[in-house]
Motif scaffolding. Sequence first.
Motif, PDB file in Angstrom:
ATOM      1  N   LEU A  60      -1.184 -25.205  25.540  1.00 60.23           N
ATOM      2  CA  LEU A  60       0.223 -25.548  25.285  1.00 60.23           C
ATOM      3  C   LEU A  60       0.706 -24.954  23.978  1.00 60.23           C
ATOM      4  O   LEU A  60      -0.072 -24.763  23.035  1.00 60.23           O
ATOM      5  CB  LEU A  60       0.382 -27.076  25.236  1.00 60.23           C
ATOM      6  CG  LEU A  60       0.135 -27.837  26.539  1.00 60.23           C
ATOM      7  CD1 LEU A  60       0.192 -29.336  26.286  1.00 60.23           C
ATOM      8  CD2 LEU A  60       1.165 -27.438  27.579  1.00 60.23           C
ATOM      9  N   PRO A  61       2.003 -24.658  23.868  1.00 61.25           N
ATOM     10  CA  PRO A  61       2.557 -24.194  22.588  1.00 61.25           C
ATOM     11  C   PRO A  61       2.459 -25.302  21.529  1.00 61.25           C
ATOM     12  O   PRO A  61       2.420 -26.494  21.847  1.00 61.25           O
ATOM     13  CB  PRO A  61       4.019 -23.886  22.908  1.00 61.25           C
ATOM     14  CG  PRO A  61       4.100 -23.810  24.386  1.00 61.25           C
ATOM     15  CD  PRO A  61       2.984 -24.622  24.933  1.00 61.25           C
ATOM     16  N   GLU A  62       2.434 -24.901  20.268  1.00 60.69           N
ATOM     17  CA  GLU A  62       2.271 -25.862  19.165  1.00 60.69           C
ATOM     18  C   GLU A  62       3.383 -26.909  19.144  1.00 60.69           C
ATOM     19  O   GLU A  62       3.127 -28.077  18.889  1.00 60.69           O
ATOM     20  CB  GLU A  62       2.219 -25.115  17.823  1.00 60.69           C
ATOM     21  CG  GLU A  62       0.973 -24.288  17.636  1.00 60.69           C
ATOM     22  CD  GLU A  62      -0.294 -25.131  17.612  1.00 60.69           C
ATOM     23  OE1 GLU A  62      -0.308 -26.195  16.956  1.00 60.69           O
ATOM     24  OE2 GLU A  62      -1.266 -24.730  18.265  1.00 60.69           O
ATOM     25  N   GLY A  63       4.608 -26.530  19.393  1.00 60.06           N
ATOM     26  CA  GLY A  63       5.727 -27.477  19.381  1.00 60.06           C
ATOM     27  C   GLY A  63       5.583 -28.557  20.447  1.00 60.06           C
ATOM     28  O   GLY A  63       5.893 -29.731  20.211  1.00 60.06           O
ATOM     29  N   VAL A  64       5.100 -28.169  21.610  1.00 62.48           N
ATOM     30  CA  VAL A  64       4.904 -29.122  22.691  1.00 62.48           C
ATOM     31  C   VAL A  64       3.760 -30.077  22.350  1.00 62.48           C
ATOM     32  O   VAL A  64       3.824 -31.283  22.637  1.00 62.48           O
ATOM     33  CB  VAL A  64       4.640 -28.388  24.027  1.00 62.48           C
ATOM     34  CG1 VAL A  64       4.282 -29.354  25.140  1.00 62.48           C
ATOM     35  CG2 VAL A  64       5.838 -27.545  24.406  1.00 62.48           C
ATOM     36  N   LYS A  65       2.719 -29.555  21.695  1.00 58.42           N
ATOM     37  CA  LYS A  65       1.604 -30.409  21.285  1.00 58.42           C
ATOM     38  C   LYS A  65       2.076 -31.483  20.301  1.00 58.42           C
ATOM     39  O   LYS A  65       1.742 -32.663  20.454  1.00 58.42           O
ATOM     40  CB  LYS A  65       0.493 -29.582  20.638  1.00 58.42           C
ATOM     41  CG  LYS A  65      -0.301 -28.758  21.586  1.00 58.42           C
ATOM     42  CD  LYS A  65      -1.387 -28.023  20.801  1.00 58.42           C
ATOM     43  CE  LYS A  65      -2.000 -26.918  21.609  1.00 58.42           C
ATOM     44  NZ  LYS A  65      -2.986 -26.160  20.847  1.00 58.42           N
ATOM     45  N   TYR A  66       2.831 -31.057  19.284  1.00 57.81           N
ATOM     46  CA  TYR A  66       3.306 -32.021  18.277  1.00 57.81           C
ATOM     47  C   TYR A  66       4.291 -33.021  18.883  1.00 57.81           C
ATOM     48  O   TYR A  66       4.269 -34.212  18.553  1.00 57.81           O
ATOM     49  CB  TYR A  66       3.932 -31.296  17.092  1.00 57.81           C
ATOM     50  CG  TYR A  66       2.907 -30.613  16.214  1.00 57.81           C
ATOM     51  CD1 TYR A  66       1.859 -31.327  15.657  1.00 57.81           C
ATOM     52  CD2 TYR A  66       2.991 -29.253  15.951  1.00 57.81           C
ATOM     53  CE1 TYR A  66       0.920 -30.720  14.860  1.00 57.81           C
ATOM     54  CE2 TYR A  66       2.054 -28.623  15.146  1.00 57.81           C
ATOM     55  CZ  TYR A  66       1.022 -29.369  14.602  1.00 57.81           C
ATOM     56  OH  TYR A  66       0.079 -28.751  13.810  1.00 57.81           O
TER      57      TYR A  66
END
Length: 183
Positions: free
Chosen positions: A121-127
Motif C-alpha cells: 500500500l502507499p504510505e498515505g493509505v497506511k497512515y
Amino acid sequence: MLSTRAVGLGPSLRQAAFAPARTHALALSRPAIRMALTKRAIQTESHPPSAAMEILNKQRLKRPSSPHFTIYEPQLTWIGSIFNRATGGALSALLYSFSLAYLFFPGTFDSAHIIEFVAGLPEGVKYAGKALLAAPFAFHSFNGIRHLLWDSGKFLTLKGAYSSGYAVLGATAVGTAYLAFAM
C-alpha cells in the motif's frame, strides 16, 4: 380530618377503625367501614377482548412523548457516552470479523498475506488506515479509564466530568498520533 391531626387523634382513629374486632357485632361492621373508607372514584367499563388494541392505541396518543436527545444542547458527557458505545461495538465487530476470517480462510487470510498486502500500500493509505484504527482504540481505552475513575468516586462533579472529558479527548489525540505515526 384537619381537627384530628391538630389534636393528634388521626393515628388513634385509624388504629381503632382497622384493628381486629373484639366483639362479633363490631366484626360484621368492619368490612363495611373499610369499604366506605376505601371507595374509589374511578368508573370501570367492561369491553370485549378485541377492543384491547384500540384502547391501547388511544392511550398511547394521550401519553406525552419522551424528549429525544436531538432537542437538547449537545453535552460532552452524553456525546462521550455515545462514542464510547460506538467505538466499543466497532472494535468488537472488527476483532470478531478478523478472527473469523483468519480462522475460516487460512490460505488467503493468514499473517504472511496480510503483511504482503499492507506492504504494497502507499504510505498515505497506511497512515490513514493506522489512524482509523488507532482513534477508536485510543478513545475507548482512555474513556474506559475515565469510567474506572468514576466508579472509584473521582471526577463525579460537573466540573470533574467536563475536565476528565476534555482530558480524554486530548489523550485520544496524542495517543492516535503516536499510534499512527510513531509506530
